[in-house]
Design a protein around this motif. Structure first.
Motif: not given
Length: 411
Positions: A269-283
């Motif tokens: 769950l923590e990994t998937r939450k961090f992935t959302v932040e990573e994608i938001c950071r890209i865009f």
């Protein structure tokens, strides 16, 4: 031959430096294959692309005629106004056209549209082109041209498989670029981050497909003649979400030993939450716009929305405006007209804040009532174009002048 052409004098099959952006797609460090289509299977990528594409498409896009003293007015009689504001071609509305090109720009790093012109050079229509079929190259004189393939891949030994377009015939909106000519895809540049998110989603899906139970090893005390058959029968009886909670029956002394780590240990769950932040950071999209409200409050969500317009959306709008003005307007028209998005609607505050700001503008004489009504999408009123100021305002040297005459009269 000018200096620029002499510097870039190359073979006719030389591509611009940024045209190789597609080579960045492929296998990521997590083992997943990343391209523009697999990336859109991630909810975070889909949400970020949709937010930016729909925002650009929903903003009013107008062609303005420059006037004297910095004034401007909508050039509604110009044929380009209808193409940009209503229908760029008979098959699409302006919203769909801009949404499509913005999606290409976010996924591929470039957006292309073919420009159809009449004999006078006037624009008759704009049609989107797929970025993965376009190549930007230079001829022997160093001049740019566009090679567009009719197929997804380049068929060998087929001269009729592509068409050659000049920069005059292509609306090209590049993203972030290495050479200033062709943008590179943010998905391709950050494929390891996207690949990690895809791997986490794949793991999560397989975990629930196995009934939310860890995999393991079936041990038999003696030799098994057909282990594949035993494994298939076990999966058919106890695998899958539909078989979750069933009680396993082991025969002939068999035992089941789990070997996989639990999702808690893997911090899924923590990994998937961090992935959302990573994608938001890209865009560069605020997380609350993709329904991640962990850090959003009533006090900061309005400011984050304004920051989205200023720092995320505005750079894209400037790219659009300058690219369209560069190729759609003639040299003479560039001095008379300008293409602009209207982002005022996104920057407006709350109802109370807007009306307080309008009151300040009217009381100080730089807004009239009809200006306010237009901003609020209301009908104008008669005599609403009159500018007014507060009568109590006066220069400092005039303070008390009204009483000077009365004092002399009393004497």
């Amino acid at each position: 031959m000018n200096i620029l052409q002499s510097i870039f004098k190359r073979k006719s099959n030389d591509r611009a430096a940024g045209s190789g952006y597609r080579f960045f797609f492929g296998q990521s460090a997590s083992g997943t294959h990343v391209n523009e289509r697999t990336a859109m299977q991630m909810t975070a990528v889909y949400a970020c692309v949709r937010v930016l594409a729909e925002s650009v498409a929903s903003l009013p896009l107008h062609l303005y005629r420059r006037g004297t003293a910095g004034n401007r007015e909508k050039a509604e009689n110009h044929p380009l106004f209808f193409l940009l504001h209503d229908e760029p071609n008979p098959e699409m509305t302006s919203y769909v056209f801009r949404e499509t090109l913005m999606t290409h720009l976010l996924l591929f790093g470039n957006a292309y549209a073919q420009i159809l012109r009449n004999g006078k050079g006037e624009v008759l229509g704009l049609y989107p082109l797929m970025p993965n079929r376009m190549r930007v190259e230079r001829d022997e004189s160093g001049r740019l041209f566009y090679r567009y393939y009719r197929f997804d891949r380049e068929p060998p030994n087929q001269e009729q498989s592509h068409v050659i377009l000049t920069p005059h015939d292509v609306l090209h909106i590049p993203g972030l670029s290495y050479d200033g000519l062709v943008g590179f895809s943010p998905i391709a540049a950050c494929r390891n981050a996207v690949g990690a998110g895809l791997a986490a989603e794949t793991y999560s899906g397989r975990f629930f497909a196995n009934g939310a139970a860890p995999s393991g090893v079936l041990q038999h005390p003696s030799l098994i003649k057909n282990p594949e058959r035993l494994r298939d029968s076990w999966n058919a009886a106890y695998g899958g979400a539909g078989n979750a909670g069933k009680v396993a029956i082991l025969e002939e002394g068999m035992t089941f030993t789990p070997v996989s780590i639990s999702p808690q240990d893997a911090q899924l769950l923590e990994t998937r939450k961090f992935t959302v932040e990573e994608i938001c950071r890209i865009f560069r999209v605020p997380p609350h716009l993709v329904q991640n409200l962990d850090r959003a409050t009533f006090n900061n969500i309005e400011q984050m929305s304004i920051d989205f317009v200023m720092y995320s959306l505005m750079p894209w709008l400037v790219r659009w405006e300058q690219s369209m003005s560069k190729v759609l307007l003639s040299h003479d028209d560039k001095r008379k007209y300008e293409i602009r998005f209207n982002a005022d609607g996104f920057l407006r505050g709350s109802h109370k804040e807007r009306y307080e700001a309008y009151a300040v503008g009217i009381n100080n004489g730089f807004l009239c009532p009809n200006d306010v009504r237009r901003l609020e999408n209301m009908d104008v009123i008669p005599d609403g174009d009159i500018f007014m100021v507060q009568g109590a305002m006066m220069p400092l040297d005039m303070v008390g002048a009204a009483y000077a005459g009365k004092e002399n009269a009393n004497e």
